[in-house]
Design a protein around this motif. Structure first.
Motif, PDB file in Angstrom:
ATOM      1  N   LYS A 620       0.848  -1.192   0.000  1.00 50.55           N
ATOM      2  CA  LYS A 620       0.000   0.000   0.000  1.00 50.55           C
ATOM      3  C   LYS A 620       0.881   1.238   0.000  1.00 50.55           C
ATOM      4  N   GLY A 621       0.614   2.141  -0.924  1.00 53.29           N
ATOM      5  CA  GLY A 621       1.384   3.364  -1.030  1.00 53.29           C
ATOM      6  C   GLY A 621       2.642   3.249  -1.855  1.00 53.29           C
ATOM      7  N   GLU A 622       2.955   2.057  -2.324  1.00 56.73           N
ATOM      8  CA  GLU A 622       4.174   1.849  -3.105  1.00 56.73           C
ATOM      9  C   GLU A 622       3.921   2.072  -4.597  1.00 56.73           C
ATOM     10  N   SER A 623       5.009   2.339  -5.293  1.00 56.37           N
ATOM     11  CA  SER A 623       4.985   2.493  -6.741  1.00 56.37           C
ATOM     12  C   SER A 623       6.161   1.708  -7.308  1.00 56.37           C
ATOM     13  N   VAL A 624       5.882   0.784  -8.262  1.00 58.21           N
ATOM     14  CA  VAL A 624       6.941  -0.077  -8.785  1.00 58.21           C
ATOM     15  C   VAL A 624       6.889  -0.135 -10.308  1.00 58.21           C
ATOM     16  N   TRP A 625       8.028  -0.500 -10.897  1.00 58.45           N
ATOM     17  CA  TRP A 625       8.122  -0.794 -12.321  1.00 58.45           C
ATOM     18  C   TRP A 625       8.335  -2.295 -12.498  1.00 58.45           C
ATOM     19  N   TYR A 626       7.527  -2.882 -13.367  1.00 62.44           N
ATOM     20  CA  TYR A 626       7.727  -4.252 -13.798  1.00 62.44           C
ATOM     21  C   TYR A 626       8.119  -4.236 -15.279  1.00 62.44           C
ATOM     22  N   VAL A 627       9.161  -4.957 -15.641  1.00 59.29           N
ATOM     23  CA  VAL A 627       9.546  -5.121 -17.047  1.00 59.29           C
ATOM     24  C   VAL A 627       9.537  -6.613 -17.353  1.00 59.29           C
ATOM     25  N   SER A 628       8.526  -7.052 -18.082  1.00 66.02           N
ATOM     26  CA  SER A 628       8.367  -8.473 -18.392  1.00 66.02           C
ATOM     27  C   SER A 628       8.729  -8.721 -19.849  1.00 66.02           C
ATOM     28  N   ALA A 629       9.591  -9.714 -20.072  1.00 67.22           N
ATOM     29  CA  ALA A 629       9.928 -10.155 -21.420  1.00 67.22           C
ATOM     30  C   ALA A 629       9.225 -11.480 -21.662  1.00 67.22           C
ATOM     31  N   ILE A 630       8.403 -11.530 -22.711  1.00 67.66           N
ATOM     32  CA  ILE A 630       7.578 -12.711 -22.988  1.00 67.66           C
ATOM     33  C   ILE A 630       8.138 -13.418 -24.219  1.00 67.66           C
ATOM     34  N   TYR A 631       8.407 -14.693 -24.064  1.00 67.12           N
ATOM     35  CA  TYR A 631       9.036 -15.505 -25.107  1.00 67.12           C
ATOM     36  C   TYR A 631       7.991 -16.408 -25.771  1.00 67.12           C
ATOM     37  N   ALA A 632       8.104 -16.549 -27.094  1.00 69.67           N
ATOM     38  CA  ALA A 632       7.235 -17.486 -27.809  1.00 69.67           C
ATOM     39  C   ALA A 632       7.931 -17.947 -29.081  1.00 69.67           C
ATOM     40  N   LYS A 633       8.094 -19.253 -29.226  1.00 75.26           N
ATOM     41  CA  LYS A 633       8.579 -19.848 -30.464  1.00 75.26           C
ATOM     42  C   LYS A 633       7.730 -21.078 -30.752  1.00 75.26           C
ATOM     43  N   PRO A 634       6.783 -20.952 -31.678  1.00 75.74           N
ATOM     44  CA  PRO A 634       5.872 -22.065 -31.942  1.00 75.74           C
ATOM     45  C   PRO A 634       6.534 -23.204 -32.706  1.00 75.74           C
ATOM     46  N   SER A 635       5.924 -24.366 -32.608  1.00 71.83           N
ATOM     47  CA  SER A 635       6.294 -25.477 -33.477  1.00 71.83           C
ATOM     48  C   SER A 635       5.784 -25.162 -34.875  1.00 71.83           C
ATOM     49  N   GLY A 636       6.288 -25.879 -35.842  1.00 75.06           N
ATOM     50  CA  GLY A 636       5.855 -25.661 -37.214  1.00 75.06           C
ATOM     51  C   GLY A 636       6.697 -26.456 -38.178  1.00 75.06           C
ATOM     52  N   GLU A 637       6.302 -26.412 -39.434  1.00 71.90           N
ATOM     53  CA  GLU A 637       7.019 -27.161 -40.451  1.00 71.90           C
ATOM     54  C   GLU A 637       8.454 -26.667 -40.534  1.00 71.90           C
ATOM     55  N   GLY A 638       9.406 -27.581 -40.431  1.00 71.51           N
ATOM     56  CA  GLY A 638      10.805 -27.233 -40.536  1.00 71.51           C
ATOM     57  C   GLY A 638      11.428 -26.707 -39.259  1.00 71.51           C
ATOM     58  N   VAL A 639      10.660 -26.639 -38.163  1.00 71.71           N
ATOM     59  CA  VAL A 639      11.184 -26.152 -36.883  1.00 71.71           C
ATOM     60  C   VAL A 639      11.558 -27.363 -36.031  1.00 71.71           C
ATOM     61  N   GLU A 640      12.824 -27.534 -35.773  1.00 74.20           N
ATOM     62  CA  GLU A 640      13.281 -28.669 -34.989  1.00 74.20           C
ATOM     63  C   GLU A 640      12.925 -28.483 -33.510  1.00 74.20           C
ATOM     64  N   ARG A 641      12.527 -29.570 -32.875  1.00 73.79           N
ATOM     65  CA  ARG A 641      12.182 -29.526 -31.453  1.00 73.79           C
ATOM     66  C   ARG A 641      13.342 -29.006 -30.604  1.00 73.79           C
ATOM     67  N   THR A 642      14.539 -29.353 -31.000  1.00 75.12           N
ATOM     68  CA  THR A 642      15.707 -28.928 -30.222  1.00 75.12           C
ATOM     69  C   THR A 642      15.986 -27.435 -30.351  1.00 75.12           C
TER      70      THR A 642
END
Length: 665
Positions: A620-642
């Motif tokens: 209560k009474g605080e003020s903060v900054w959050y910096v979130s980096a969101i990662y996404a790499k989908p599967s797909g044709e030619g995309v190796e699981r590794t």
């Protein structure tokens, strides 16, 4: 397929005929439509005026209206087939049904609409069918035509309608009668179009409603407004060339924006309400061809055809969207009432038949004669869309939109998830809450949730003041929102870059003036099933290319140390590709990372999901900054699981301009 008396029954491991059609040309798309229409036969009423789909779910309107949906919505597909010279063995079912349904002396009379009646929606496909399929009007006697005129024209012209895309439905009721020389109201038709024009906002985009509402979803394009503008331009263009030309111009502008919603795999980005209409999301593109639009560069008919055909093929891979009788269910990739609107009856999903407007396009049109092409090599990888307030990206293996935080004009079920998420992806669909108790039920994929009661109830972004800005030649979305009256948040959304194509940044400044709050910042939801046996994911195993980090623990077990990691280290899950989230503010935010085991059936595409999440607390009474980096790499044709985690360690830098703004706050 079983005989007509028993219908199509899909048993264990059954595959719907829809998935067996080899889509390659116009004839094959005709066959695809027939696989949707055939299973309806056993569900027609004795006089054929109603179709009672499997499923006894109720909606906000009466049962008769629900069954009118059942016959009229598939009529979109049949009418398009007939308009293009195709044939269907059951055409007479619809002719007989229209005859009985509009006859006030028939025991199967549909009933005249009241104000704001669902029957008005179903008048739209009927009006279009009258306009393009002469067999219907030509099969009726003078008395029966009078019944259609009375039900379709007079009744709707005298009633109030919602101040939304619905007004187009009355336009088509009148237009269908006009095209056949029936009684209609030109005055009402003109007045409705002039009012609908007040929804236009520029750059090709119309809002789904008047000033004060910011809702530009698929209703603005494929489900209603653009789609029907194009059909109107085709059908009324000779009589109203100026109006038709304006509608075509809008479509040309919008096409350069809408192309960003469809990826190389054929998926569209689920966003907004009524996504249970499924492949109707692609109908805009067929309507471009139907209306003989001159495509704006760099688009080609090969690209347009590719978008449509790939989209239909992707839906052919969604084997769980059918009932055991072969009819479409309420849901998206599988039956799901949690995501359904209160107007989704068992017959509602057949609005999907709008996608078959391409069948009304002549066989010699370049839409059909061109080879399929991919638009992505020539359109921008990142583009800001002013009117909907979106930043579009096709980096990182999927199409994604960052959203300014639109809002439906009324608080529908799950509206915060359908419009208020920070990001929407073609590869990782949004999630809706199956309950309202703890994070597992809220399923906060791509959302920031705040709780002031220790984590039982959570509030997210629903209404916001947003702006699309430019910083160092990069588009940035900024929104101001207040989950509680005394907690104020400013959120920045930054798109992926070529240097970090699998990451986007989400930055929050939280001022908790009047209360202490817990926070939960969720990444995308991903399939929570391991490959060998479908059980929940284990701890990440690089050799298998699957699992989570930290360990995924059962629901509500918050005290197990191995389920948590430092916010800077983040959390990720790997199954059908990889998703994750990291806290870039370091220890300053005091956040920790974990995996939320979302309740089943919360996600539109995957019935079992987990959501990498950062959790924290603001006093209560605080003020903060959050910096979130969101990662996404989908599967797909030619995309190796590794390779799914190849970019996980290459965390993007916080831009210098943002560092300065954070310092100055």
């Amino acid at each position: 397929m079983a005989d007509a008396k028993t219908g199509l029954v899909l048993g264990y491991d059954g595959v719907h005929p829809f998935s067996k059609v080899a889509l390659k040309d116009r004839d094959s798309v005709q066959d695809l439509l027939r696989t949707l229409l055939d299973p309806l036969e056993p569900f027609f009423s004795p006089l054929k005026s109603r179709v009672r789909m499997p499923g006894a779910t109720a909606v906000r309107f009466d049962q008769t209206a629900s069954e009118v949906e059942g016959i009229c919505r598939p009529l979109w597909g049949l009418a398009c087939l007939l308009a293009g010279g195709g044939e269907y063995h059951g055409t007479q079912w619809w002719v007989d049904g229209i005859r009985a349904g509009t006859d006030p002396e028939s025991p199967e009379f549909w009933g005249y609409p009241r104000d704001n009646d669902q029957r008005m929606v179903e008048m739209c496909p009927l009006g279009y069918a009258l306009a393009v399929a002469p067999v219907i009007w030509g099969s009726l006697t003078e008395r029966e035509r009078g019944n259609v005129e009375s039900w379709l024209g007079n009744s709707i012209n005298e009633k109030n309608m919602p101040n939304t895309n619905w007004l187009w439905f009355r336009v088509f009721a009148n237009l269908g009668l006009k095209k056949q020389g029936g009684k209609f109201s030109q005055e009402r038709l003109d007045a409705d179009i002039e009012h609908l024009n007040t929804f236009y906002r520029g750059d090709g985009w119309s809002n789904d409603g008047p000033e004060g509402i910011h809702q530009m979803d698929y209703y603005s394009s494929s489900f209603a407004i653009h789609f029907l503008q194009l059909l109107y331009a085709k059908l009324a263009g000779e009589d109203e060339p100026a109006r038709a030309e304006e509608f075509k111009k809008r479509a040309q502008l919008a096409a350069l924006d809408l192309v960003h919603y469809y990826d190389k795999e054929g998926r569209s980005i689920p966003f907004g309400r009524s996504v249970g209409y499924r492949f109707a999301m692609v109908s805009f593109w067929g309507a471009l061809a139907y209306a003989d639009i001159e495509l704006p560069p760099p688009l080609t008919w090969g690209m347009v055809k590719g978008i449509v055909m790939r989209h239909l093929r992707w839906w052919q891979t969604q084997h769980n969207m059918w009932s055991s009788s072969g009819t479409l269910t309420i849901g998206y990739s599988y039956p799901n009432m949690y995501m359904a609107e209160n107007y989704n009856s068992p017959g509602s999903p057949y609005w999907a038949c709008l996608a078959f407007i391409c069948l009304a396009v002549p066989a010699d049109h370049p839409f059909w004669t061109s080879e399929e092409e991919d638009p992505w090599p020539v359109i921008p990888q990142v583009k800001a869309l002013k009117q909907p307030g979106h930043i579009m990206s096709n980096l990182g293996g999927h199409c994604m939109l960052l959203s300014s935080g639109q809002a439906c004009s009324y608080p529908m079920k799950g509206t915060h998830a359908k419009y208020g998420c920070f990001a929407y992806s073609s590869a990782y669909a949004y999630s809706v809450p199956p309950g309202l108790f703890t994070l597992e039920q809220y399923a906060l994929a791509s959302q920031l949730g705040l709780s002031d009661d220790g984590g039982e109830y959570w509030k997210t972004r629903r209404l916001s003041q947003s702006s699309l800005e430019t910083r160092n030649n990069t588009p940035v979305l900024v929104s101001l929102w207040s989950p509680f009256p005394d907690v104020h948040i400013k959120t920045y959304l930054l798109p992926p870059t070529p240097a970090a194509p699998n990451w986007h940044l989400r930055v929050h400044h939280i001022a908790a003036a009047g209360r202490e709050v817990m926070t939960a910042d969720g990444a995308f939801a991903i399939c929570n099933e391991r490959t060998p046996d479908g059980r929940y994911l284990d701890l990440y195993d690089a050799a298998k290319g699957e699992g989570t980090q930290p360990r995924l623990i059962g629901n509500y077990d918050l005290s197990t140390p191995e389920a948590w990691a430092a916010g800077r280290d983040g959390a990720f899950a790997v199954s059908k590709g990889a998703v994750g989230i990291r806290a870039l503010e370091g220890e300053a935010g005091g956040r920790t990372a974990t995996l939320v085991n979302a309740d089943p059936n919360s996600n539109l595409v995957e019935s079992r999901t987990t959501i990498p999440t950062l959790q924290g607390r603001v006093g209560k009474g605080e003020s903060v900054w959050y910096v979130s980096a969101i990662y996404a790499k989908p599967s797909g044709e030619g995309v190796e699981r590794t390779s799914y985690l190849d970019g996980w360690e290459r965390v993007p830098e916080i831009p210098g301009w943002l560092v300065e703004e954070m310092k100055g706050k």
